[in-house]
Scaffold this motif. Structure first.
Motif, short mmCIF file in Angstrom:
data_model
loop_
_atom_site.label_atom_id
_atom_site.label_comp_id
_atom_site.label_asym_id
_atom_site.label_seq_id
_atom_site.Cartn_x
_atom_site.Cartn_y
_atom_site.Cartn_z
N ILE A 97 0.92 -1.13 -0.02
CA ILE A 97 -0.03 -0.09 -0.13
C ILE A 97 1.12 1.22 -0.01
O ILE A 97 0.48 2.14 -0.83
N ASP A 98 1.84 1.32 0.82
CA ASP A 98 2.89 2.58 0.83
C ASP A 98 3.48 2.69 -0.37
O ASP A 98 3.77 3.75 -0.75
N GLY A 99 3.98 1.70 -1.00
CA GLY A 99 4.72 1.64 -2.17
C GLY A 99 3.83 2.44 -3.23
O GLY A 99 4.33 3.31 -4.01
N LEU A 100 2.63 2.18 -3.27
CA LEU A 100 1.70 2.88 -4.21
C LEU A 100 1.11 4.13 -3.93
O LEU A 100 1.24 5.01 -4.82
N GLY A 101 0.99 4.22 -2.64
CA GLY A 101 0.41 5.58 -2.08
C GLY A 101 1.54 6.55 -1.98
O GLY A 101 1.01 7.84 -2.50
N ALA A 102 2.81 6.37 -1.85
CA ALA A 102 3.96 7.44 -1.67
C ALA A 102 4.12 7.95 -2.87
O ALA A 102 4.47 8.82 -3.36
N ARG A 103 3.81 6.91 -4.37
CA ARG A 103 4.04 7.28 -5.46
C ARG A 103 3.19 8.46 -5.98
O ARG A 103 3.39 9.38 -6.83
N VAL A 104 1.82 8.46 -5.54
CA VAL A 104 0.90 9.58 -5.94
C VAL A 104 0.71 10.62 -4.77
O VAL A 104 -0.13 11.47 -4.96
N SER A 105 1.40 10.34 -3.68
CA SER A 105 1.32 11.33 -2.56
C SER A 105 1.94 12.84 -2.95
O SER A 105 1.10 13.74 -2.39
N GLY A 106 2.90 13.09 -3.62
CA GLY A 106 3.58 14.18 -4.00
C GLY A 106 4.73 14.36 -2.89
O GLY A 106 5.53 15.28 -3.35
N ASP A 107 4.68 13.71 -1.74
CA ASP A 107 5.63 13.87 -0.81
C ASP A 107 5.64 13.03 0.01
O ASP A 107 4.68 12.54 0.79
N ALA A 108 6.67 11.95 -0.04
CA ALA A 108 6.67 10.69 0.62
C ALA A 108 6.96 10.63 2.24
O ALA A 108 6.20 10.08 3.04
N ILE A 109 7.92 11.84 2.64
CA ILE A 109 7.97 12.17 3.89
C ILE A 109 6.41 12.52 4.72
O ILE A 109 6.22 11.97 5.79
N ALA A 110 5.91 13.51 4.13
CA ALA A 110 4.34 13.90 4.52
C ALA A 110 3.50 12.60 4.64
O ALA A 110 2.68 12.49 5.56
N TYR A 111 3.49 11.99 3.67
CA TYR A 111 2.85 10.75 3.43
C TYR A 111 2.93 9.83 4.76
O TYR A 111 1.86 9.38 5.48
N VAL A 112 3.97 9.65 4.96
CA VAL A 112 4.47 8.55 6.40
C VAL A 112 3.87 9.37 7.46
O VAL A 112 3.43 8.73 8.62
N GLY A 113 4.04 10.76 7.53
CA GLY A 113 3.67 11.65 8.82
C GLY A 113 2.24 11.26 9.08
O GLY A 113 1.89 11.21 10.02
N TRP A 114 1.25 11.38 8.00
CA TRP A 114 0.00 11.30 8.15
C TRP A 114 -0.49 9.82 8.47
O TRP A 114 -1.46 9.54 9.18
N ILE A 115 0.43 8.98 8.06
CA ILE A 115 0.19 7.56 8.39
C ILE A 115 0.21 7.34 9.76
O ILE A 115 -0.52 6.49 10.59
N PHE A 116 1.13 8.03 10.24
CA PHE A 116 1.45 7.87 11.84
C PHE A 116 0.46 8.31 12.50
O PHE A 116 -0.06 7.88 13.65
N VAL A 117 -0.09 9.53 12.14
CA VAL A 117 -1.26 10.14 12.72
C VAL A 117 -2.55 9.15 12.68
O VAL A 117 -3.21 8.83 13.81
#
Length: 278
Positions: free
Chosen positions: A160-180
């Motif tokens: 999921i992360d491999g696909l989501g990070a590709r469309v997120s625009g910013d992988a670090i922000a993507y992981v930050g929101w996943i933490f939340v």
């Protein structure tokens, strides 16, 4: 890769094993994981609000990742209720990349090398040997479905992360929101299911959970940084030495039983994971 980066990645691997050990050592595994999840929320917010806003198409992936993280934590804590760190961690950590490699080879367009196929085979043998030890050493067999459930959840959120990070625009922000999202879902879900008593770990429980959360984020942050200054495949492979750290912590700190079969299985799992990463 410089010596400094090598030592940093090994440190990240140790931190990953350490936070699992801190969850294992607590009197309530679920309580410790709930505290860790509560602490993830402010960490994730600090990261996310200092990064660009995610693309709209990334949010369903963030929610999906948060849900699979819920399963990962649920299965992992119950596995630790029934088994040793040096048994559960290698199975849970090692089976995940095997699942990812198999699914990727069948359903995704990513090419799989001969070394990666060899890694899948070595991983499978190592996990079978580690699981066989449960039966031969008289340990609780109930750890196996939970450890494998944790591995399956890990494999799911990895894809999921491999696909989501590709469309997120910013992988670090993507992981930050996943933490939340992950922190809110797991903490609120466990409180709704078990009641507020899961939060009653006392000062020791909150200290252990807070330390585990800090170690979890440290392991992630170091790994992300290392991937910006060294080959990603090499960093990913070295990070899996966390399996050996977990086996050593279980043996030397918790006094868990160590025998040639467990040691060989742990070494095979590490070797197999490295092969699938290269």
């Amino acid at each position: 890769m410089s010596l400094a980066v090598l030592l940093a990645v090994l440190g990240a691997a140790f931190l990953h094993a350490l936070w699992n050990a801190l969850i294992k050592v607590g009197s309530s595994k679920i309580g410790g994981m709930v505290v860790l999840s509560v602490m993830e929320v402010p960490i994730g917010l600090v990261v996310a609000v200092n990064r660009p806003w995610l693309n709209a198409e990334a949010w369903p992936w963030v929610l999906a990742a948060g849900c699979t993280h819920f399963g990962y934590k649920f299965f992992l804590t119950h596995a630790y209720d029934h088994g040793d760190l040096s048994r559960v961690y290698p199975i849970a950590r090692g089976a995940a990349p095997m699942f990812v490699a198999i699914v990727g080879a069948i359903f995704l367009a990513d090419a799989v090398s001969r070394a990666q196929y060899a890694g899948i085979a070595v991983l499978g043998l190592g996990i079978l040997l580690m699981a066989r030890g449960v039966f031969s050493d008289g340990e609780s067999r109930r750890l196996l479905p939970f450890a494998l459930g944790s591995a399956l959840a890990t494999a799911s959120y990895t894809l999921i992360d491999g696909l989501g990070a590709r469309v997120s625009g910013d992988a670090i922000a993507y992981v930050g929101w996943i933490f939340v999202v992950d922190g809110i879902l797991f903490a609120s879900g466990m409180v709704a299911w078990r009641g507020r008593r899961v939060l009653a770990g006392g000062m020791r429980g909150w200290a252990l959970g807070g330390l585990a959360s800090a170690a979890s984020y440290g392991a992630y942050a170091i790994s992300v940084w290392a991937m910006t200054v060294a080959p990603i495949a090499v960093v990913a492979a070295l990070r899996e030495t966390s399996i050996l750290f977990a086996v050593l912590i279980g043996w030397l700190v918790f006094g868990e039983r160590m025998n040639p079969g467990k040691a060989l299985a742990g070494a095979m799992i590490v070797a197999g994971v490295m092969l699938t990463r290269l």
